[in-house]
Design a protein around this motif. Structure first.
Motif, short mmCIF file in Angstrom:
data_model
loop_
_atom_site.label_atom_id
_atom_site.label_comp_id
_atom_site.label_asym_id
_atom_site.label_seq_id
_atom_site.Cartn_x
_atom_site.Cartn_y
_atom_site.Cartn_z
N PRO B 244 0.82 -1.23 0.00
CA PRO B 244 0.00 0.00 0.00
C PRO B 244 0.85 1.28 0.00
N PHE B 245 0.30 2.35 -0.56
CA PHE B 245 0.98 3.64 -0.53
C PHE B 245 1.09 4.17 0.89
N ARG B 246 0.03 3.94 1.67
CA ARG B 246 0.06 4.39 3.06
C ARG B 246 -0.25 3.21 3.98
N VAL B 247 0.37 3.23 5.15
CA VAL B 247 0.15 2.16 6.14
C VAL B 247 -0.67 2.77 7.28
N HIS B 248 -1.71 2.05 7.69
CA HIS B 248 -2.65 2.63 8.64
C HIS B 248 -2.45 2.11 10.06
N LYS B 249 -2.77 2.96 11.02
CA LYS B 249 -2.66 2.54 12.42
C LYS B 249 -3.78 1.58 12.79
N ARG B 250 -3.54 0.80 13.86
CA ARG B 250 -4.55 -0.11 14.37
C ARG B 250 -5.27 0.55 15.54
N THR B 251 -6.56 0.29 15.66
CA THR B 251 -7.32 0.81 16.79
C THR B 251 -8.12 -0.33 17.40
N THR B 252 -7.90 -0.60 18.67
CA THR B 252 -8.68 -1.62 19.36
C THR B 252 -9.96 -0.97 19.86
N PHE B 281 -9.47 4.54 30.19
CA PHE B 281 -9.84 4.76 28.78
C PHE B 281 -8.59 4.96 27.97
N ARG B 282 -8.74 4.83 26.66
CA ARG B 282 -7.63 5.05 25.75
C ARG B 282 -8.02 6.20 24.83
N GLY B 283 -7.04 6.99 24.43
CA GLY B 283 -7.32 8.12 23.55
C GLY B 283 -7.63 9.37 24.36
N CYS B 284 -7.50 10.52 23.71
CA CYS B 284 -7.78 11.78 24.39
C CYS B 284 -8.03 12.83 23.31
N THR B 285 -9.08 13.61 23.50
CA THR B 285 -9.38 14.65 22.50
C THR B 285 -9.34 16.03 23.12
N ARG B 286 -8.63 16.14 24.26
CA ARG B 286 -8.43 17.47 24.85
C ARG B 286 -7.73 18.37 23.84
N GLY B 287 -6.88 17.78 23.02
CA GLY B 287 -6.29 18.53 21.92
C GLY B 287 -5.08 19.37 22.27
N ILE B 296 -2.36 10.62 18.47
CA ILE B 296 -2.28 9.34 17.73
C ILE B 296 -3.15 8.23 18.32
N THR B 297 -3.78 8.48 19.48
CA THR B 297 -4.58 7.40 20.08
C THR B 297 -6.08 7.67 19.99
N ARG B 298 -6.47 8.63 19.14
CA ARG B 298 -7.89 8.94 19.01
C ARG B 298 -8.64 7.80 18.33
N PRO B 299 -9.92 7.63 18.50
CA PRO B 299 -10.78 8.42 19.38
C PRO B 299 -10.75 7.91 20.83
N VAL B 300 -11.49 8.63 21.70
CA VAL B 300 -11.60 8.20 23.08
C VAL B 300 -12.45 6.93 23.16
N ARG B 301 -11.90 5.93 23.85
CA ARG B 301 -12.65 4.68 24.08
C ARG B 301 -12.59 4.37 25.55
N GLU B 302 -13.73 4.47 26.20
CA GLU B 302 -13.76 4.22 27.65
C GLU B 302 -13.92 2.74 27.94
N ARG B 303 -13.33 2.34 29.05
CA ARG B 303 -13.60 1.02 29.61
C ARG B 303 -14.71 1.27 30.64
N SER B 304 -15.71 0.37 30.70
CA SER B 304 -16.85 0.64 31.56
C SER B 304 -16.48 0.51 33.04
N ILE B 305 -17.23 1.18 33.87
CA ILE B 305 -17.01 1.13 35.32
C ILE B 305 -17.04 -0.32 35.81
N GLU B 634 -15.23 5.27 16.23
CA GLU B 634 -16.11 6.27 16.81
C GLU B 634 -15.78 6.44 18.29
N ILE B 635 -16.23 7.57 18.82
CA ILE B 635 -16.03 7.80 20.25
C ILE B 635 -16.86 6.77 21.03
N GLN B 636 -16.25 6.14 22.03
CA GLN B 636 -17.00 5.20 22.87
C GLN B 636 -16.92 5.67 24.31
#
Lengths: 210, 661
Positions: B244-252, B281-287, B296-305, B634-636
């Motif tokens: 591929p021309f570009r290699v994409h990141k993985r998101t769990t 949670f993983r990711g942060c959109t505080r910016g 690089i870890t967007r979007p925010v994905r929360e682990r449930s309580i 998507e944001i979780q």
């Protein structure tokens, strides 16, 4: 384990080691005291603790501690020191010189800096063992074996200090690092035997695997 | 592979312990090389179809607690036919002895030679571990250059945040993975297993091609870099079809489905963190514009309580740790953080379990949480990170906190019993002047004054801790010029003078900082291209090791190596560090896709220069950074509305599930 914690700002689990072996040696006989906050069956405690520890760290026995501290019951250790590449005859000669010396000053780096102390006084007995079986993982070279009984003193006299002493008195320089193993520690009798420090608490009834 | 070499490989996989053991009494802290931790897994070599060596390229005491390595270690070892062991950087004292006695780089579990594994996965949290990679490869008997390796050598794979620009180490790597590793290691394992079962068709080249075709594993050798006469990159393009021309990141996605670590490693040696760590949670959109992790870890994905509660319970039961860290990039932002903190505090009240919440924001809510977590415990210190000293520079970096808020928050901490507050700032930020940095002194003075007034006590302290800014790839500051170390060091000197200008206030203020020099080198490595690889190699050959440790880092060695090897390419150290990039410049990592739209990043960079702030997309409309649509994510976030129920106290001994060894 329902381990007890010390009071205060930073509570610590109540565990104390009596004369722990120095870094870099093997041991078949280490002892520790654990303060608990409730009564448990020592045999079950042994199994639970053994399961949580690394392979090679085996809990052999546990007893309910009687009066007196463990440290008071440990005043000597028996060590076995394998010296691969050393001719037993050469070692016997060095040991004779060591025994003949009234004092053998050796040097070691301690946390307080370089210290010189006597390695001879604490040695109760030192013998070259004649064995036909080859020691572990050593092949094709002669291997002399020492058995040493050393009293607990301050600063402690460790196997490497005894070896330093042999270098001082007879220029003994092992070609590869020797391997030391603590075989026993406990109360030293007048006959030079070492009594298991847990013996007094065992009440005649054996607990655990021994 | 021939039968003879297969046999050699198998015997090579036997333990090196007999050779290693006699060396250990001669080195410092030998326990770090022994293994045997609770949680460690030793499997039969011959019955494993795929064998991974996982490396954290720093000392054991730093590497062992690494969350990423622990997660992948457990995910891989849960597969019955996969074996994963760990290896860490050995200190120079052991390295010398290993070379003298011919002992190869080894894993800590079974002390197997790293060179015998199918894959060597290296996790780079920072670029300063690059020289340690070279030591490990060399000790393992793996050729430093990927092109010199054969089928007999492991596939050397990089991961971690630094892998978002692996170009400086591209020549030493067979592959790099961008983003979350949980699913990536499973996919790579499947590819390696299939290739081995088929009898290794096409050799190493075919295996790497299969990895590259996933479009999420970057194989540097399949891409050529062309340069312009002025030294900039003309283009980076595949040098063969079907990559591929570009290699994409993985998101769990769905962190509840990946509740690792379940069986955390419990070290026998002392390490930097001894706690059960759970990512809330993983990711942060505080910016925050300087923060590569947040970008690089967007979007925010929360682990449930509920999952967080379960993980803490099981993790503590398994490990016996008495400290729990609730990790994320901005922990107070979890949608149910209040209930998580009070629920856990309730569950563990009266026990020796302590809870900590790193990475928090500067506001009063944060203090409520801290109070909850320290209910029956100590109130030693709280840390806040305003990052910038002046309101102006905080707008530049998009760290939205007013001076009023900051002082109010710190004073609330003092009045609630905290005696010590740590304030974290950065120096060397884009557009920064001496005045911006001197504002830190004024702020610290105000904090102490207000604190003394509110508490009526002189027994309050504040520590000002300064880190140097390093521009990172995939951030709006990727185009920014770095400041020279002498300018940084001078600003810090002026700041120190300003803090101590008032003796009474100055006495209550501690001052910690790092020199600008290591950061300049980190800057070279983080935004470098393939030509920087020659500098890394030269530094390593001249003895460079453990560059993240001030006692081992030598600025001089890096400067000299750069001066020796870079002129042949028409560039120099300054070109990589203190030079501002233009919008049209091809950046070394442009072919590596973090999901962020380059035009959006450029706009955010322009907004930074205009001191214009950007909101968080969790609470305001999407601002089109590009990640969700391009990565199909998507944001979780919650709230789930659930609470943590009290635990039934366990008394007495906890006996092992299976009979004892």
């Amino acid at each position: 384990m329902p381990v007890a914690y010390s009071q205060g700002f930073t509570p610590h689990p109540k565990i104390s080691y009596a004369s722990a072996a120095p870094t870099g040696v093997a041991s078949e006989a280490e002892y520790l005291e654990i303060g608990l906050c409730e009564e448990v069956d020592p045999a079950e405690l042994r199994i639970a603790l053994d399961a949580a520890l690394s392979p090679g760290l085996d809990i052999l026995d546990a007893v309910v501690a009687g009066p007196g501290s463990l440290a008071d019951r440990i005043d000597a250790s028996r060590w076995r020191i394998e010296l691969p590449g050393v001719d037993p005859a050469v070692l016997r000669h060095a040991v004779s010189a060591f025994l003949a010396a009234p004092e053998v000053p050796v040097e070691r780096m301690t946390k307080q800096g370089r210290r010189v102390f006597d390695a001879r006084g604490a040695v109760v007995s030192i013998d070259v063992i004649s064995t036909t079986e080859a020691p572990s993982e050593v092949e094709g070279v002669p291997c002399a074996i020492l058995e040493v009984v050393v009293r607990q003193v301050t600063p402690s006299v460790r196997p490497d200090d005894v070896l330093s002493g042999l270098r001082v008195v007879a220029d003994l320089a092992p070609p590869v690092p020797p391997r030391a193993t603590r075989l026993a520690q406990g109360t030293l009798t007048a006959q030079g035997e070492i009594v298991d420090p847990l013996e007094a608490d065992r009440d005649g009834a054996a607990i655990g695997e021994r | 592979m021939s039968v003879a070499s297969a046999a050699a490989r198998r015997s090579a996989a036997m333990t090196v312990w007999p050779q290693l053991e006699p060396l250990l009494p001669q080195v410092s802290k030998p326990i770090q090389y022994v293994g045997g931790e609770l949680g460690a897994v030793v499997k039969d070599w011959d019955s494993a179809a795929v064998r991974w060596a996982l490396m954290y390229p720093d000392a054991y005491e730093v590497g062992l607690p690494n969350q990423g390595v622990q997660i992948l270690y457990e995910v891989l070892n849960e597969l019955p036919d996969v074996l994963a062991e760990r290896t860490y950087a050995v200190w120079p004292d052991l390295e010398r002895l290993m070379r003298a006695h011919g002992v190869p780089q080894f894993t800590v579990e079974a002390h197997r030679p790293v060179g015998a594994f199918d894959l060597l996965g290296v996790s780079f949290a920072t670029e300063l571990g690059y020289t340690n990679l070279l030591t490990a490869l060399d000790l393992a008997g793996i050729p430093l250059l990927a092109v010199d390796r054969t089928e007999a050598h492991p596939v050397v794979l990089a991961g971690g945040h630094a892998a978002f620009n692996p170009e400086p180490i591209a020549d030493f790597l067979d592959a790099a993975v961008l983003g979350d590793g949980e699913e990536a290691v499973l996919e790579i394992t499947d590819i390696v297993r299939a290739w081995k079962e088929e009898g290794r068709p096409g050799g190493r080249d075919e295996l790497l091609l299969r990895l590259a075709r996933t479009e999420s594993v970057y194989v540097p050798r399949f891409y050529d870099v062309d340069y312009l006469p002025d030294g900039r990159i003309r283009r980076v393009a595949p040098n063969r079809p079907d990559v591929p021309f570009r290699v994409h990141k993985r998101t769990t996605m769905d962190l509840d489905a990946w509740p690792y670590p379940k069986k955390p490693l419990v070290p026998l040696a002392e390490t930097v963190h001894e706690r059960y760590a759970v990512e809330i949670f993983r990711g942060c959109t505080r910016g925050c514009r300087f923060c590569q992790a947040g970008m690089i870890t967007r979007p925010v994905r929360e682990r449930s309580i509920t999952t967080v509660g379960q993980m803490v319970q099981q993790g503590l039961e398994y490990s016996g740790f008495s400290e729990v860290g609730l990790l994320s990039l901005s922990s107070a932002d979890h949608s149910e953080i209040g209930d998580i903190c009070s629920g856990l505090a309730e569950r563990y009240a009266g026990t020796n379990v302590s809870l900590s919440l790193p990475s928090t924001r500067v506001d009063a809510f944060n203090i409520e949480l801290a109070q909850e977590l320290s209910r029956n415990g100590r109130r030693t210190g709280l840390t806040f990170a305003p990052e910038g000293g002046s309101e102006r520079i905080r707008r530049v970096i998009n760290k939205m906190v007013s001076e009023e808020d900051l002082i109010r928050t710190v004073v609330t901490a003092y009045t609630n019993g905290w005696r010590q507050v740590k304030l974290y700032f950065m120096c060397g930020l884009p557009t920064e002047t001496d005045e911006d940095v001197l504002q830190i002194a004024r702020l610290a003075h105000e904090v102490i004054k207000a604190g003394r007034e509110a508490t009526g006590s002189k027994d309050i302290r504040c520590t000002v801790s300064i880190g140097a800014f390093v521009p990172k790839p995939h951030t709006p500051f990727q185009w920014a010029a770095m400041e020279r170390p002498e300018v940084i060091d001078n600003r810090l000197k002026l700041l120190k003078q300003a803090i101590n200008a008032d003796r009474s206030l100055g006495r209550a203020i501690g001052f910690r900082y790092h020199d600008g020099e290591p950061s300049l080198i980190e800057g070279l490595l983080s935004r470098g291209d393939r030509r920087v690889g020659a500098v890394i190699r030269k530094v390593w050959e001249n003895g460079g090791r453990f560059d993240g440790w001030s006692e081992h880092f030598s600025f001089q060695r890096w400067v000299e190596a750069a001066a020796e090897v870079l002129p042949q390419f028409g560039v120099d150290l300054d070109w990589y560090t203190v030079r501002e990039r233009e919008q049209t410049e091809v950046l070394p990592w442009d072919h590596l896709d973090s999901g962020l739209d380059k035009d959006w990043l450029w706009q955010d960079w322009q907004d930074a220069l205009a001191e214009y702030e950007q909101d968080d997309c969790r609470w305001t409309p999407c601002f089109d950074c590009g990640v969700c649509p391009s990565m199909d994510t998507e944001i979780q976030v919650g709230p789930t509305g659930r609470k943590l129920l009290p635990l039934t106290p366990v008394r007495g001994l906890r006996m092992p599930a299976t009979s004892s060894r």
